[in-house]
Design a protein around this motif. Structure first.
Motif, PDB file in Angstrom:
ATOM      1  N   ARG A 200       0.826  -1.206   0.000  1.00 18.23           N
ATOM      2  CA  ARG A 200       0.000   0.000   0.000  1.00 18.23           C
ATOM      3  C   ARG A 200       0.866   1.264   0.000  1.00 18.23           C
ATOM      4  N   ARG A 201       0.261   2.357  -0.360  1.00 12.54           N
ATOM      5  CA  ARG A 201       0.895   3.659  -0.198  1.00 12.54           C
ATOM      6  C   ARG A 201       0.383   4.234   1.132  1.00 12.54           C
ATOM      7  N   THR A 202       1.283   4.388   2.089  1.00 17.76           N
ATOM      8  CA  THR A 202       0.874   4.824   3.417  1.00 17.76           C
ATOM      9  C   THR A 202       1.672   6.050   3.846  1.00 17.76           C
ATOM     10  N   LYS A 203       1.221   6.661   4.930  1.00 12.29           N
ATOM     11  CA  LYS A 203       1.929   7.820   5.462  1.00 12.29           C
ATOM     12  C   LYS A 203       3.303   7.445   5.989  1.00 12.29           C
ATOM     13  N   THR A 204       3.460   6.206   6.456  1.00 12.92           N
ATOM     14  CA  THR A 204       4.779   5.770   6.917  1.00 12.92           C
ATOM     15  C   THR A 204       5.786   5.830   5.779  1.00 12.92           C
ATOM     16  N   GLY A 205       5.317   5.582   4.557  1.00 21.04           N
ATOM     17  CA  GLY A 205       6.197   5.629   3.403  1.00 21.04           C
ATOM     18  C   GLY A 205       6.790   7.003   3.155  1.00 21.04           C
ATOM     19  N   TRP A 206       6.124   8.052   3.666  1.00 19.86           N
ATOM     20  CA  TRP A 206       6.659   9.409   3.499  1.00 19.86           C
ATOM     21  C   TRP A 206       8.035   9.551   4.159  1.00 19.86           C
ATOM     22  N   PHE A 207       8.258   8.767   5.196  1.00 23.51           N
ATOM     23  CA  PHE A 207       9.487   8.919   5.993  1.00 23.51           C
ATOM     24  C   PHE A 207      10.524   7.836   5.694  1.00 23.51           C
ATOM     25  N   ALA A 208      10.178   6.874   4.820  1.00 23.13           N
ATOM     26  CA  ALA A 208      11.079   5.758   4.555  1.00 23.13           C
ATOM     27  C   ALA A 208      12.153   6.138   3.545  1.00 23.13           C
ATOM     28  N   ASP A 209      13.338   5.564   3.723  1.00 25.96           N
ATOM     29  CA  ASP A 209      14.428   5.743   2.764  1.00 25.96           C
ATOM     30  C   ASP A 209      14.263   4.784   1.584  1.00 25.96           C
ATOM     31  N   TYR A 210      13.708   3.607   1.872  1.00 30.14           N
ATOM     32  CA  TYR A 210      13.440   2.621   0.831  1.00 30.14           C
ATOM     33  C   TYR A 210      12.011   2.103   1.022  1.00 30.14           C
ATOM     34  N   VAL A 211      11.239   2.096  -0.052  1.00 32.10           N
ATOM     35  CA  VAL A 211       9.881   1.538  -0.015  1.00 32.10           C
ATOM     36  C   VAL A 211       9.815   0.392  -1.006  1.00 32.10           C
ATOM     37  N   LEU A 212       9.617  -0.819  -0.481  1.00 31.71           N
ATOM     38  CA  LEU A 212       9.513  -2.010  -1.311  1.00 31.71           C
ATOM     39  C   LEU A 212       8.030  -2.357  -1.429  1.00 31.71           C
ATOM     40  N   ARG A 213       7.427  -1.892  -2.518  1.00 35.64           N
ATOM     41  CA  ARG A 213       5.990  -2.077  -2.704  1.00 35.64           C
ATOM     42  C   ARG A 213       5.757  -3.395  -3.439  1.00 35.64           C
ATOM     43  N   LEU A 214       5.679  -4.472  -2.683  1.00 35.28           N
ATOM     44  CA  LEU A 214       5.613  -5.810  -3.243  1.00 35.28           C
ATOM     45  C   LEU A 214       4.198  -6.193  -3.652  1.00 35.28           C
ATOM     46  N   ILE A 215       4.108  -7.219  -4.475  1.00 33.72           N
ATOM     47  CA  ILE A 215       2.813  -7.780  -4.866  1.00 33.72           C
ATOM     48  C   ILE A 215       2.263  -8.543  -3.665  1.00 33.72           C
ATOM     49  N   PRO A 216       1.004  -8.339  -3.313  1.00 38.02           N
ATOM     50  CA  PRO A 216       0.432  -9.048  -2.157  1.00 38.02           C
ATOM     51  C   PRO A 216       0.609 -10.561  -2.286  1.00 38.02           C
ATOM     52  N   GLY A 217       1.066 -11.187  -1.196  1.00 33.47           N
ATOM     53  CA  GLY A 217       1.268 -12.627  -1.187  1.00 33.47           C
ATOM     54  C   GLY A 217       2.673 -13.066  -1.515  1.00 33.47           C
ATOM     55  N   SER A 218       3.559 -12.118  -1.845  1.00 36.47           N
ATOM     56  CA  SER A 218       4.927 -12.490  -2.230  1.00 36.47           C
ATOM     57  C   SER A 218       5.935 -12.188  -1.119  1.00 36.47           C
ATOM     58  N   ASP A 219       5.449 -12.058   0.111  1.00 36.00           N
ATOM     59  CA  ASP A 219       6.314 -11.683   1.237  1.00 36.00           C
ATOM     60  C   ASP A 219       7.472 -12.668   1.444  1.00 36.00           C
ATOM     61  N   VAL A 220       7.182 -13.956   1.397  1.00 38.67           N
ATOM     62  CA  VAL A 220       8.213 -14.956   1.670  1.00 38.67           C
ATOM     63  C   VAL A 220       9.324 -14.898   0.626  1.00 38.67           C
ATOM     64  N   ALA A 221       8.952 -14.744  -0.627  1.00 39.75           N
ATOM     65  CA  ALA A 221       9.960 -14.648  -1.685  1.00 39.75           C
ATOM     66  C   ALA A 221      10.853 -13.434  -1.474  1.00 39.75           C
ATOM     67  N   LEU A 222      10.252 -12.316  -1.087  1.00 42.10           N
ATOM     68  CA  LEU A 222      11.033 -11.105  -0.857  1.00 42.10           C
ATOM     69  C   LEU A 222      11.949 -11.273   0.357  1.00 42.10           C
ATOM     70  N   ALA A 223      11.441 -11.852   1.429  1.00 45.91           N
ATOM     71  CA  ALA A 223      12.265 -12.082   2.619  1.00 45.91           C
ATOM     72  C   ALA A 223      13.442 -12.996   2.293  1.00 45.91           C
ATOM     73  N   ASN A 224      13.192 -14.031   1.494  1.00 40.76           N
ATOM     74  CA  ASN A 224      14.275 -14.939   1.109  1.00 40.76           C
ATOM     75  C   ASN A 224      15.337 -14.224   0.285  1.00 40.76           C
ATOM     76  N   ALA A 225      14.910 -13.322  -0.593  1.00 45.50           N
ATOM     77  CA  ALA A 225      15.866 -12.584  -1.426  1.00 45.50           C
ATOM     78  C   ALA A 225      16.714 -11.645  -0.584  1.00 45.50           C
ATOM     79  N   ILE A 226      16.099 -10.993   0.386  1.00 46.95           N
ATOM     80  CA  ILE A 226      16.854 -10.113   1.281  1.00 46.95           C
ATOM     81  C   ILE A 226      17.882 -10.916   2.065  1.00 46.95           C
ATOM     82  N   MET A 227      17.464 -12.088   2.570  1.00 51.90           N
ATOM     83  CA  MET A 227      18.412 -12.938   3.299  1.00 51.90           C
ATOM     84  C   MET A 227      19.500 -13.458   2.380  1.00 51.90           C
ATOM     85  N   ASN A 228      19.157 -13.716   1.130  1.00 49.92           N
ATOM     86  CA  ASN A 228      20.156 -14.165   0.152  1.00 49.92           C
ATOM     87  C   ASN A 228      21.279 -13.156   0.032  1.00 49.92           C
TER      88      ASN A 228
END
Length: 281
Positions: free
Chosen positions: A201-229
């Motif tokens: 989502r686009r949220t107010k918290t995103g106003w203050f973030a240095d990096y916003v990773l706007r992922l496709i809903p349901g792809s959280d595990v794949a993204l977490a694995n890539a970050i750990m990679n």
């Protein structure tokens, strides 16, 4: 509550535990910020806390029990009468159908003591059918926290947030849902911390973030694995901490080895370079 007396209370509108004073003046109640002994909210309140009086003073607020009539209309009854009706029905159900026919649902709006009394009533009636609204929202965090940090509750203090060098916010919008918590996050940012937000989502918290990773809903595990990679392949982790505190790290490293940022780019909708930048922060 004696007129004009300051009574310390805890704001009930989230689990943050902000302290405020309630003051009765005539027939009205006021609230006052706690400046003399500031707690987790540091003498401030979020919009929900400030608006708490709107609920207390609302003309639509229920101030007495209501009983529905045969015609479907509600009429006020006394607390004594309401308690008599409820206790009688509970005992009749338990007698006719057994205690397992009873169910008790408590609330996060109640204090710990009130929730404790609720389960005591249930057990007194011979059932363990006790539920709570937080089971729907907090149950998943209980499992995750218990398996990762060994305790199914917050593992640090809010002051620790303000001392962080990097903050990863995943699927959470504290700027709107917990503004007091956001104060600690912004304090960390003022001290040089980098903020990474993962949220479709686009949220107010995103106003203050240095990096916003706007992922496709349901792809959280794949993204977490890539970050750990990235963290593991580039040796960005604390090796001594891993050796002393973690179990199964080798299996984790083997599992995420195939989840390169490029391999999950189409799955998550997040640019591979952005994934790497976030992981390196």
């Amino acid at each position: 509550m004696i007129g004009g007396e300051k009574v310390p209370i805890v704001c009930p509108y989230c689990g943050f535990g902000c302290r405020i004073y309630a003051i009765k003046k005539g027939n009205r109640i006021q609230i006052e910020f706690v400046k003399d002994n500031p707690t987790v909210n540091q003498g401030s309140l979020c919009p929900k806390g400030i608006a708490s009086l709107d609920y207390v003073l609302s003309k639509d607020r229920l101030k007495a029990p209501l009983k529905v009539s045969d015609r479907g209309k509600f009429t006020e009854i006394s607390w004594k009468k309401a308690i008599e009706i409820v206790s009688k029905n509970i005992k009749e159900i338990a007698k006719k159908q057994g205690p397992e026919a009873l169910g008790f649902i408590s609330s996060a709006k109640c204090t710990n003591e009130e929730n404790y009394l609720m389960q005591k009533i249930a057990r007194m009636m011979g059932t363990n059918n006790v539920d709570h609204c937080a089971r729907l929202c907090h149950a998943s965090t209980i499992v995750g926290l218990a398996k990762t940090v060994g305790a199914a509750a917050q593992s640090g203090s809010y002051l620790d947030i303000s001392k962080a060098n990097a903050i990863l916010i995943w699927g959470y919008n504290p700027a709107e849902t917990h503004p007091v918590a956001m104060r600690y996050i912004l304090a960390a940012k003022d001290n040089g911390a980098r903020i990474i937000l993962v949220d479709p989502r686009r949220t107010k918290t995103g106003w203050f973030a240095d990096y916003v990773l706007r992922l496709i809903p349901g792809s959280d595990v794949a993204l977490a694995n890539a970050i750990m990679n990235v963290i593991i392949s580039e040796n960005l982790y604390d090796a001594s901490f891993v050796n002393d505190r973690l179990v199964g790290f080798e299996q984790l490293a083997e599992h995420v080895a195939k989840y390169t940022p490029e391999s999950v780019e189409n799955i998550t909708g997040v640019d591979a370079d952005l994934i790497r930048d976030a992981a390196r922060t």
